[in-house]
Design a protein around this motif. Structure first.
Motif, PDB file in Angstrom:
ATOM      1  N   GLN A  68      31.020  30.448  50.275  1.00 20.53           N
ATOM      2  CA  GLN A  68      31.581  29.726  49.152  1.00 20.53           C
ATOM      3  C   GLN A  68      32.104  30.652  48.059  1.00 20.53           C
ATOM      4  O   GLN A  68      32.576  30.194  47.028  1.00 20.53           O
ATOM      5  N   LYS A  69      32.042  31.941  48.297  1.00 17.79           N
ATOM      6  CA  LYS A  69      32.404  32.862  47.236  1.00 17.79           C
ATOM      7  C   LYS A  69      33.837  33.330  47.321  1.00 17.79           C
ATOM      8  O   LYS A  69      34.517  33.178  48.325  1.00 17.79           O
ATOM      9  N   LEU A  70      34.297  33.926  46.240  1.00 21.32           N
ATOM     10  CA  LEU A  70      35.638  34.498  46.194  1.00 21.32           C
ATOM     11  C   LEU A  70      35.708  35.756  47.050  1.00 21.32           C
ATOM     12  O   LEU A  70      34.719  36.445  47.236  1.00 21.32           O
ATOM     13  N   ILE A  71      36.909  36.069  47.543  1.00 20.38           N
ATOM     14  CA  ILE A  71      37.076  37.290  48.330  1.00 20.38           C
ATOM     15  C   ILE A  71      38.038  38.276  47.677  1.00 20.38           C
ATOM     16  O   ILE A  71      38.033  39.453  48.004  1.00 20.38           O
ATOM     17  N   ASN A  72      38.895  37.795  46.769  1.00 30.04           N
ATOM     18  CA  ASN A  72      39.857  38.642  46.067  1.00 30.04           C
ATOM     19  C   ASN A  72      39.831  38.352  44.580  1.00 30.04           C
ATOM     20  O   ASN A  72      39.391  37.289  44.153  1.00 30.04           O
ATOM     21  N   ALA A  73      40.321  39.309  43.791  1.00 31.37           N
ATOM     22  CA  ALA A  73      40.529  39.104  42.365  1.00 31.37           C
ATOM     23  C   ALA A  73      41.817  39.800  41.962  1.00 31.37           C
ATOM     24  O   ALA A  73      42.146  40.863  42.498  1.00 31.37           O
TER      25      ALA A  73
END
Length: 232
Positions: A68-73
């Motif tokens: 459920q987490k982000l992979i890029n910023a």
């Protein structure tokens, strides 16, 4: 964005390129995907590879499963977002790779996978930030994400974002705990397209379970399903 990459070099090649110690059981990876445990080098432990999960939990978002987490910023705003600011200042890392994948849309449903590498297929690193969080079982785990920037000429033909690729000198700046924020922001820019190549690969890469050299091999778009052609 960057949602899939490869690290197909050997343990010896990795240790020589990054001057860091790798676990004896390391095996090359050809189709790395989010949520997987992969090697990184952190600013606090630059002489050895650490293994973190790809997919970060911001400090305020504890007890979430990795998926459920982000992979890029976005590199342009990583120092401003409340969810990333602390990691940008204190917890930076580099992610070793020898290629990454993006997909070119042809119509509404068809996508052609491309692989991007440096011209000599050598190892490189992508800029990242990492986080420590507590799982539902009370265990401490470490996760990371990859910073992205606007694409160079070669990537822009396929996608509107690309990972931040660092030179060896920029790696030193990124991992240095004493680097100034303005110096860090300055290196978060598109990598030169003159130093990169791209080519179409097999649709095998579309399936995460296919983690073999076959996913990296150059494939004609016509060979993928028998009727693909590239437009432009």
């Amino acid at each position: 964005m960057c949602g899939r990459y490869s690290l197909s070099k050997s343990k010896i090649e990795l240790e020589e390129r990054f001057q860091a110690e790798m676990l004896p059981e390391f095996k090359p990876r050809y189709n790395i995907a989010p949520t997987q445990l992969v090697p990184v080098i952190t600013s606090g432990s630059s002489k050895g590879f650490s293994f973190f999960y790809w997919g970060i939990t911001p400090e305020f978002g504890k007890n979430k499963p990795v998926a459920q987490k982000l992979i890029n910023a976005k590199a342009e705003t990583v120092d401003q977002k409340i969810s990333f600011k602390s990691s940008f200042q204190k917890r930076r890392c580099i992610i070793p790779a020898d290629g990454f994948y993006e997909w070119k849309k042809l119509g509404k449903k068809t996508k052609i996978p491309y692989r991007f590498t440096l011209r000599e297929a050598e190892l490189f690193s992508m800029a990242g930030i990492w986080e420590e969080y507590e799982t539902l079982n009370g265990e401490i785990q470490h996760t990371f994400l990859i910073l992205t920037t606007t694409p160079n000429e070669i990537v822009s033909e396929i996608h509107d974002r690309m990972p931040v690729i660092l030179t060896k000198q920029q790696e030193k700046v990124w991992l240095d705990s004493y680097s100034k924020e303005e110096d860090l922001k300055q290196i978060l820019s598109p990598f030169s397209s003159d130093l990169m190549i791209s080519y179409t690969v097999s649709p095998l890469v579309n399936t995460v379970q296919n983690d073999t050299p076959a996913v990296m091999r150059k494939t004609s778009p016509m060979d993928q399903h028998g009727n693909y052609t590239l437009f432009g």
